[in-house]
Design an enzyme around this catalytic site. Sequence first.
Site, PDB file in Angstrom:
ATOM      1  N   GLN A 103      39.402  50.150  34.020  1.00 60.28           N
ATOM      2  CA  GLN A 103      38.015  50.493  34.335  1.00 60.28           C
ATOM      3  C   GLN A 103      37.817  52.010  34.305  1.00 60.28           C
ATOM      4  OE1 GLN A 103      35.465  48.231  34.872  1.00 60.28           O
ATOM      5  NE2 GLN A 103      34.119  50.001  34.953  1.00 60.28           N
TER       6      GLN A 103
ATOM      7  N   LYS B 240      33.267  41.283  36.638  1.00 64.79           N
ATOM      8  CA  LYS B 240      34.142  40.823  35.544  1.00 64.79           C
ATOM      9  C   LYS B 240      35.109  39.753  36.054  1.00 64.79           C
ATOM     10  CE  LYS B 240      33.708  45.278  33.244  1.00 64.79           C
ATOM     11  NZ  LYS B 240      34.286  46.613  33.007  1.00 64.79           N
TER      12      LYS B 240
ATOM     13  N   ASP C 188      38.651  46.235  25.536  1.00 67.08           N
ATOM     14  CA  ASP C 188      37.506  47.146  25.628  1.00 67.08           C
ATOM     15  C   ASP C 188      37.203  47.779  24.264  1.00 67.08           C
ATOM     16  OD1 ASP C 188      36.037  47.322  27.941  1.00 67.08           O
ATOM     17  OD2 ASP C 188      37.419  48.705  28.943  1.00 67.08           O
TER      18      ASP C 188
END
Length: 289
Positions: free
Chosen positions: A101, A57, A124
């Site tokens: 994450q 990412k 997200d």
Amino acid sequence: MEKTVSIILDGRALSERLRSQISDEIRHYLSKGLRPPTLAVVLVGDDPASQVYVGNKERACQKVGIRSLVYRLPYNTTHEELLELIAQLNADEETDGILVQLPLPPHIKQQEVIIAISPKKDVDGFHPENMGRLVARMEDGFIPCTPLGIDLLLKHYGIEVKGKDVVIVGAGFIVGRPLSLLMLWRDATVSVCHIHTKDISQYTKRADILISATGVPGLIKPSMVKEGSVVVDVGISRVGDRIVGDVDFEGVKEKTYAITPVPGGVGPMTVTALLMNALKAYKIRMGLT
Ligand code: NAD
């Protein structure tokens, strides 16, 4: 009769195109004197797979001109310390997006962390407010990255979802469940199977579009797939030194109209969708929409 060859849904190639568009758009904003979009990525602990994902990412952001600030925190970071960092990032004017994450270490309450992220920075799309926007079909929310990436891939290849039987195997929080809502938004007839489904092949066999997101290698066998269907493989598992999906690719591709490879299908599209969400958060914050 000669068999037609299955179309390979190339997420890598599409990602390259989309990322180049994102990069052009960011360059345009920078040329007007604006600051770059900024994404904060928080990684707790040293889970090897998570480190790889965060590294990917980070590199993808850099390539398109998104500033990524990666916070690598030790495994023993407390729940309170993590919430404190999120509060700071929520308040920071120059942070457009925040990504924590997953999975988090077991001593941290994942749901509380997700809820602590400002919905406006939730790239997200896991905050209940954004999940709610997905249910309500509101365009201004953030759609979770893997479902959004799959949607873009199907659209790009002209695969109509409306009115189709879409069968999703796997009902996880990150992929299966939000994907079922997105496919419903696209007017598909959606079935969702999971570990407690009595006989998944009963469902998979009638799928026009079959999407598997379980992490069980070889779960989807040729006998479970309808002739001429589209198969999307979300699974990522390490078998020896190979990365494989949920689908028996070689066997299944003989029956499909189109199929995603692993790697090179859904994986790159997930990262591309994250870049799109980060750009969207920036544009909303900067009043560019
Ligand atoms: P999860 O553990 O949250 O969910 C797995 C789901 O699969 C559950 O609903 C479970 O009931 C179901 N399942 C497990 N075994 C099954 C079986 N034998 N039959 C039917 N259903 C079964 O996992 P997740 O986070 O949703 O991830 C699923 C897979 O997708 C993993 O391999 C993960 O690595 C991968 N993934 C890939 C991407 C990508 O970008 N390609 C992104 C996220 C996750």
